[in-house]
Design an enzyme around this catalytic site. Sequence first.
Site, short mmCIF file in Angstrom:
data_model
loop_
_atom_site.label_atom_id
_atom_site.label_comp_id
_atom_site.label_asym_id
_atom_site.label_seq_id
_atom_site.Cartn_x
_atom_site.Cartn_y
_atom_site.Cartn_z
N LYS A 1 -13.56 -2.91 0.70
CA LYS A 1 -13.45 -2.87 2.05
C LYS A 1 -12.91 -1.83 2.99
O LYS A 1 -12.83 -1.61 4.13
CB LYS A 1 -12.68 -4.36 1.64
CG LYS A 1 -12.24 -4.36 2.83
CD LYS A 1 -10.50 -4.21 3.17
CE LYS A 1 -9.83 -4.80 4.52
NZ LYS A 1 -8.36 -4.56 4.69
N ASP B 1 -13.22 -8.71 4.07
CA ASP B 1 -11.92 -8.75 3.24
C ASP B 1 -12.07 -10.18 2.90
O ASP B 1 -13.61 -11.49 3.37
CB ASP B 1 -11.00 -7.79 4.82
CG ASP B 1 -10.84 -9.15 5.40
OD1 ASP B 1 -12.11 -10.26 5.21
OD2 ASP B 1 -9.82 -9.13 6.16
#
Length: 285
Positions: free
Chosen positions: A211, A230
Amino acid sequence: MQITIQDDFNLEKISNSGQCFRVKRFENGMYRFICENRFLYIRHKEGPHYEVDCSPKHWHDFWYDYFDLGRNYRNIRKTIPPEDVCLTEAALAGKGIRILRQNPWEMLITFIISQRKSIPAIKHAVELLSSGFGDPIHTDHETVYGFPDPQHLLGLSEDKLRQCGLGYRAPYIRDAVTKVALGHIDLDQLHEYQDTDLLDTLKTVCGVGNKVAGCISLFAYGRTALAPVDTWISRTIDEKYHGVNPFPQYGNAAGIMQQYIFYYAQTHKQEFAKSHGRKNYEKQA
């Protein structure tokens, strides 16, 4: 100086889009953006007209690319098929957001800091780091601080970094500082890397996973084919797309579509709170 921007452009939405953490809004509607040791004061006048506090050369040489003004976001929104109801609604809510082209070093440190922190907490930590170790910049409106470069942070103890609200991320920041300051990673050279190699190199820094590497690649290197996942994006994929990631079908606009979804999630938190429980939502907000 007055400029005209005919495409999607909304200062408030850009500043609240979760990609930049040092924007300041003044009571008169003026916004301050800072990147490296450059700063810009910009205010919407009417229609497509804006007032900027910089020379034409600085606008065209730096800030034009910073705001990704060479790309037509209005046309990109038109590529969303009507059957993609979630993204159609999100793009309408996020109309005016743009993917900023920010400094790779600042994005590396900022998104390491961002892990499991609220946006206000990220902003606070970044400002503490800047005011504590960055160079002062005196403008007509205020004194601001540039983001500290690796050499400014090299040699700082973890305890000193924790005083900036970095918590468990302090050793990750030290690892990033060491790798960049000593030349183990050349952030400028990474511009030449393919997406996969770029992501893999970024992930050699402690605390940088998929991420964080994706966010750095998108917001510093302009890799708009990448759509970082996320907590908010994962929830949307599960709830709105039955677990099937919708972004790859949008090709080089995937990261832009992701940003619309992220902004929509941030501005519709009650919807997520009901779906996942308020306690979990507040932890990730």
